[in-house]
Design a protein around this motif. Structure first.
Motif, short mmCIF file in Angstrom:
data_model
loop_
_atom_site.label_atom_id
_atom_site.label_comp_id
_atom_site.label_asym_id
_atom_site.label_seq_id
_atom_site.Cartn_x
_atom_site.Cartn_y
_atom_site.Cartn_z
N PRO A 94 44.49 35.43 35.82
CA PRO A 94 43.41 35.27 37.52
C PRO A 94 41.94 35.96 36.99
N LYS A 95 41.03 35.61 38.61
CA LYS A 95 40.29 36.41 38.69
C LYS A 95 40.48 36.75 39.99
N TYR A 96 39.60 37.92 40.53
CA TYR A 96 39.64 38.44 41.76
C TYR A 96 38.54 38.24 42.08
N ALA A 97 39.00 38.74 43.91
CA ALA A 97 37.51 37.67 44.79
C ALA A 97 36.11 39.28 44.31
N SER A 98 36.66 40.02 44.10
CA SER A 98 35.36 41.08 42.88
C SER A 98 34.78 39.93 42.55
N SER A 99 35.24 39.08 41.54
CA SER A 99 34.51 38.33 40.52
C SER A 99 33.48 37.56 40.89
N LEU A 100 33.88 37.07 42.58
CA LEU A 100 32.83 36.06 42.66
C LEU A 100 31.54 36.27 43.47
N ILE A 101 30.12 35.37 43.51
CA ILE A 101 29.01 35.56 43.84
C ILE A 101 28.74 34.46 44.24
N GLY A 102 27.65 34.04 45.11
CA GLY A 102 27.09 32.55 45.38
C GLY A 102 26.57 31.87 44.63
N PRO A 103 26.06 30.75 45.18
CA PRO A 103 25.77 29.60 44.02
C PRO A 103 24.47 29.76 43.59
#
Length: 275
Positions: A94-103
């Motif tokens: 898994p990853k989590y939403a807190s891992s995501l950054i913009g392009p």
């Protein structure tokens, strides 16, 4: 058609991509659990409020994804470079939403990690939820596709034979720039590449996936319900820095680009975190 999450003048929007412009959708502020495919398709297009993509801040494609399921070892060439056996069942973590950054956001190097690696990948965004989805019906559940860099802290990944602690760092995983709907792209043999400081370090095509997108959706939905906005990362081809000789890791000041034919590209600067 393609959809983008973006911020403009302090407000968040979802826009339909129209060339180099974005047409906002009325009443929708982000793609995620509350925006199944039907909601996006029915939304009013506010053509009069169209903005240039260069004038906005692009956000992650599904910033509040309830589930981010990542697949490892899904290209034969990558398995060969890791000297592992060909899997008969997808390797997942898994990853989590807190891992995501913009392009276009910076990839932040944590001071704790010394072996931060790149992994260019195709992301699948779910548009219609379901449980025990068949491989045959899987395409009906796909909102679209995006580009991702599954940035990995290798010295943490290999602290145990479970990978989560090397994969799920906060603010580490750029994804975007938009979601391209299935009818707009043929992924049968679409090229995928990663470029680091102008040097191509990964190059393959999606025909080399061991487990197809449909197979992955069927496998994941067998044990958990997939919901709109959920993301499946489909694995990376060979060429990762950890398996090179000499090894090649990300450093402060680097620039890394991941591109998928027909889907788009993301470019991120690498910046050391200060604490």
């Amino acid at each position: 058609m393609a959809y983008a999450n973006y911020e403009h003048n302090g407000r968040c929007y979802v826009g339909e991509v129209d060339g180099s412009h974005l047409i906002p959708l009325a009443g929708i502020t982000e793609i995620g659990p509350d925006t199944p495919t039907e909601v996006l398709e029915a939304a009013e297009r506010l053509v009069q409020d169209k903005v240039a993509a260069d004038d906005v801040k692009m956000r992650p494609v599904s910033p509040r994804a309830g589930k981010i399921i990542c697949v490892g070892l899904n290209y034969k060439s990558h398995i060969e470079e890791t000297k592992r056996d060909l899997p008969t069942y997808p390797v997942m973590f898994p990853k989590y939403a807190s891992s995501l950054i913009g392009p276009n956001d910076d990839i932040i190097l944590p001071p704790e990690g010394r072996q931060v690696d790149y992994e260019g990948e195709l992301a699948v965004v779910i548009g219609r939820g379901g449980r025990r989805i068949t491989e045959e019906n899987a395409p009906d559940h796909v909102l679209g596709y995006s580009v991702c860099n599954d940035v990995t802290v290798r010295d943490y990944q290999y602290k145990t034979h479970q990978w989560m602690q090397g994969k799920a760092w906060d603010n580490s995983t750029p994804i975007g720039p938009w979601i391209v709907t299935p009818g707009e792209v043929d992924l049968t043999a679409a090229g995928i590449s990663t470029t680091l400081n102008g040097q191509v370090v990964q190059k393959s095509d999606l025909s080399c996936l061991i487990f197809s997108i449909g197979r992955l959706i069927a496998t994941v939905s067998e044990f958990t319900t997939l919901e709109p906005g959920d993301i499946i990362l489909t694995g990376t081809p060979s060429g990762v820095g950890y398996r090179r000789d000499p090894q090649l890791f990300l450093h402060d000041g680097d620039t890394v680009t991941v591109e998928i034919e027909g889907v788009g590209s993301i470019t991120n600067k690498v910046v050391a975190e200060t604490i």
